[in-house]
Motif scaffolding. Structure first.
Motif, short mmCIF file in Angstrom:
data_model
loop_
_atom_site.label_atom_id
_atom_site.label_comp_id
_atom_site.label_asym_id
_atom_site.label_seq_id
_atom_site.Cartn_x
_atom_site.Cartn_y
_atom_site.Cartn_z
N PHE A 1 47.61 44.92 38.79
CA PHE A 1 48.96 45.10 38.26
C PHE A 1 49.36 43.82 37.54
CE2 PHE A 1 53.65 44.79 38.83
CZ PHE A 1 54.01 45.90 38.09
N ALA A 2 49.75 43.93 36.27
CA ALA A 2 50.16 42.79 35.46
C ALA A 2 51.60 42.98 34.99
CB ALA A 2 49.24 42.63 34.26
N PHE A 3 52.35 41.88 35.01
CA PHE A 3 53.77 41.98 34.64
C PHE A 3 54.21 40.67 33.98
CE2 PHE A 3 53.29 40.45 38.90
CZ PHE A 3 54.18 39.40 39.01
N VAL B 1 48.05 40.66 39.73
CA VAL B 1 47.52 40.71 41.08
C VAL B 1 46.58 41.91 41.16
CG1 VAL B 1 49.52 42.04 41.89
CG2 VAL B 1 48.08 40.83 43.54
N GLY B 2 45.47 41.74 41.84
CA GLY B 2 44.50 42.83 41.91
C GLY B 2 43.74 42.82 43.22
N ALA B 3 43.10 43.93 43.54
CA ALA B 3 42.31 44.04 44.76
C ALA B 3 41.16 45.02 44.51
CB ALA B 3 43.16 44.53 45.92
N THR B 4 40.02 44.73 45.13
CA THR B 4 38.83 45.57 44.98
C THR B 4 38.13 45.69 46.33
OG1 THR B 4 38.48 44.80 42.72
CG2 THR B 4 36.63 45.87 43.77
N TYR B 5 37.62 46.88 46.60
CA TYR B 5 36.81 47.10 47.80
C TYR B 5 35.44 47.61 47.36
CZ TYR B 5 35.08 49.11 52.16
OH TYR B 5 34.30 49.42 53.26
N VAL C 1 35.69 42.83 50.31
CA VAL C 1 37.09 43.01 49.92
C VAL C 1 37.49 41.78 49.11
CG1 VAL C 1 39.47 43.24 50.69
CG2 VAL C 1 37.64 44.39 51.94
N SER C 2 38.01 42.00 47.90
CA SER C 2 38.42 40.90 47.03
C SER C 2 39.90 41.04 46.66
CB SER C 2 37.58 40.85 45.75
OG SER C 2 36.23 40.60 46.04
N VAL C 3 40.59 39.92 46.63
CA VAL C 3 41.99 39.86 46.19
C VAL C 3 42.10 38.75 45.15
CG1 VAL C 3 44.38 39.49 46.87
CG2 VAL C 3 42.81 40.66 48.42
N SER C 4 42.77 39.04 44.05
CA SER C 4 42.88 38.05 42.98
C SER C 4 44.31 37.91 42.49
CB SER C 4 41.97 38.44 41.80
OG SER C 4 42.37 39.69 41.27
N LEU C 5 44.63 36.69 42.06
CA LEU C 5 45.91 36.37 41.45
C LEU C 5 45.64 35.65 40.14
CD1 LEU C 5 47.81 34.97 44.58
CD2 LEU C 5 48.07 37.25 43.57
N GLY C 6 46.40 35.97 39.12
CA GLY C 6 46.17 35.34 37.83
C GLY C 6 47.45 35.13 37.05
N SER C 7 47.39 34.27 36.05
CA SER C 7 48.52 34.03 35.16
C SER C 7 48.02 33.71 33.77
CB SER C 7 49.39 32.87 35.68
OG SER C 7 48.66 31.66 35.65
#
Length: 217
Positions: free
Chosen positions: A63-65, A75-79, A101-107
């Protein structure tokens, strides 16, 4: 891979489903296992990122905003589920890699009309590997940091990328199925890794572009 993007006002939701199927030979000899282990190392940069694994499926979402006109976050997540396979000829047991399980944050920030800076961090947790249902390796977590700078110079483009991958220690039992703390070694199976690259793309005319890349690992 299948990707679906859905605009949500000024934001965007992306869902995707990836997977892989094994091809080529299975149940390799010990010499072939050693060869694929060496050529499959990440720092070689081969197009085939994984060698000697079973099938897998990986759903995910991002999800990008925007926060303002020149700044946005994501913010994203992958399984990832990985199926069991038999890596070695003559062995009856199957090897079942742990799921991920991966969680990511970006800008991403537009510093000027011609400059963009993007950064992201990804945390990955690996499940425990098993051999015939018995615990084998409990892999350490991974943290990856990436920074990307892009500058437009008229019709030309300069891009700089830096990436760091840090791996935690893995718990390796003295024998498959052993769980006693005194018989489990904490080892760093994968070294810390760094990656730098610089790419330049120049326009020679309306139809011809010339580019070059310099990399260091």
């Amino acid at each position: 891979n299948v990707t679906y993007a859905q605009p949500l006002g000024s934001a965007s939701l992306v869902t995707y489903l990836g997977g892989s199927l094994p091809s080529g030979r299975v149940e390799l000899s010990r010499d072939e296992i050693q060869s694929t282990a060496r050529t499959g190392q990440v720092f070689y940069g081969f197009p085939a990122g994984t060698l000697g694994t079973g099938w897998s499926v990986a759903p995910g979402a991002a999800f990008a905003f925007p926060v303002r006109d020149a700044l946005s976050f994501s913010v994203g997540a992958t399984y990832r589920y990985q199926g069991a396979y038999k890596p070695l000829a003559g062995v009856t047991g199957s090897y079942d890699p742990g799921n991920e399980v991966s969680v990511s944050l970006g800008s991403s920030a537009r510093l000027s009309q011609d400059d963009i800076l993007a950064m992201d961090v990804t945390y990955t947790r690996f499940g425990q590997d098993e051999v015939d249902g018995l615990s084998a390796i409990d892999s350490g977590d991974q943290v990856a940091l990436t920074a990307r700078y892009q500058r437009r110079l008229g019709y030309n483009t300069l891009e700089l990328v830096g990436r760091y991958e840090g791996y935690g220690r893995s718990d390796v039992p003295a024998q498959v199925g052993v769980t006693a703390d005194s018989l489990v070694s904490s080892l760093r199976l994968v070294p810390q890794q760094g990656f730098l690259s610089a790419a330049y793309r120049a326009r020679l005319n309306e139809r011809v572009f010339l580019g070059g890349v310099v990399e260091a690992r």
